[in-house]
Design a protein around this motif. Structure first.
Motif, PDB file in Angstrom:
ATOM      1  N   HIS A  24       9.584   2.111   0.383  1.00 39.07           N
ATOM      2  CA  HIS A  24       9.006   2.167  -0.963  1.00 39.07           C
ATOM      3  C   HIS A  24       9.610   1.068  -1.839  1.00 39.07           C
ATOM      4  O   HIS A  24       8.903   0.378  -2.585  1.00 39.07           O
ATOM      5  CB  HIS A  24       9.250   3.555  -1.548  1.00 39.07           C
ATOM      6  CG  HIS A  24       8.628   3.773  -2.878  1.00 39.07           C
ATOM      7  ND1 HIS A  24       9.325   4.283  -3.945  1.00 39.07           N
ATOM      8  CD2 HIS A  24       7.370   3.541  -3.341  1.00 39.07           C
ATOM      9  CE1 HIS A  24       8.528   4.355  -4.993  1.00 39.07           C
ATOM     10  NE2 HIS A  24       7.336   3.913  -4.656  1.00 39.07           N
ATOM     11  N   LEU A  31       4.848   6.725  -3.150  1.00 38.70           N
ATOM     12  CA  LEU A  31       5.453   7.496  -2.070  1.00 38.70           C
ATOM     13  C   LEU A  31       5.323   8.978  -2.354  1.00 38.70           C
ATOM     14  O   LEU A  31       5.716   9.451  -3.415  1.00 38.70           O
ATOM     15  CB  LEU A  31       6.934   7.120  -1.923  1.00 38.70           C
ATOM     16  CG  LEU A  31       7.720   7.899  -0.864  1.00 38.70           C
ATOM     17  CD1 LEU A  31       7.130   7.692   0.526  1.00 38.70           C
ATOM     18  CD2 LEU A  31       9.186   7.487  -0.906  1.00 38.70           C
ATOM     19  N   LEU A  58       3.341   6.582   2.389  1.00 40.26           N
ATOM     20  CA  LEU A  58       3.485   5.439   1.499  1.00 40.26           C
ATOM     21  C   LEU A  58       2.136   4.739   1.447  1.00 40.26           C
ATOM     22  O   LEU A  58       1.629   4.279   2.466  1.00 40.26           O
ATOM     23  CB  LEU A  58       4.562   4.481   2.010  1.00 40.26           C
ATOM     24  CG  LEU A  58       4.836   3.242   1.165  1.00 40.26           C
ATOM     25  CD1 LEU A  58       5.345   3.611  -0.228  1.00 40.26           C
ATOM     26  CD2 LEU A  58       5.848   2.340   1.867  1.00 40.26           C
TER      27      LEU A  58
END
Length: 146
Positions: A24, A31, A58
């Protein structure tokens, strides 16, 4: 037939929260992280640790990636780099050499290592590889047309 979506899925050895926080930070996007302690595990064939990641997603940014903590045979222990392999990599096509160099700098600044220097390849594209701290190999390419 059409595909609704395609996403690599990583089964991780108990460190999914750390891995996905890293991705992330490096790749951006949003996320979503769901832990077993936040779900109803009634009827599961095993008792997962409440802090283990049941599912991580993600989306956006540079990649779409899913995964979670795995408890299967051969999964290894916490932090084991079982993902390290030379038989696969995740390929990211970037718009420009500058974009690729910036991503490489971000990744290496956060513990990744250069596996193959980013340079002009014989086929006319710029190409290189970076291995992240968890053993995953990321290949970066910029088309020679860019």
């Amino acid at each position: 037939m059409s595909t609704k979506y395609f996403s690599p899925y990583l089964s991780l050895p108990g460190n999914a929260a750390e891995v996905f926080a890293y991705y992330h930070e490096v790749f951006g996007g949003s996320l979503d992280l769901q832990k077993y302690g936040d779900t109803d595990t009634t009827g599961f064939p095993f008792t997962p640790p409440p802090d283990a990641v049941a599912h991580a997603q993600l989306d956006g940014g540079l990649v779409t990636l899913a995964g979670g903590d795995s408890f299967g045979e051969g999964c290894g222990g916490e932090g084991e780099q079982q993902l390290a392999s030379s038989i696969y990599s995740f390929l990211i096509g970037l718009e420009s050499v500058a974009d690729a160099e910036a991503l490489i700098a971000t990744m290496t600044g956060r513990g990744s290592e250069i596996a193959m220097p980013f340079a002009l390849a014989p086929w006319g594209d710029h190409y290189g590889q970076v291995r992240d701290p968890f053993g995953v190999l990321w290949a970066l390419v910029v088309s020679g047309d860019e």
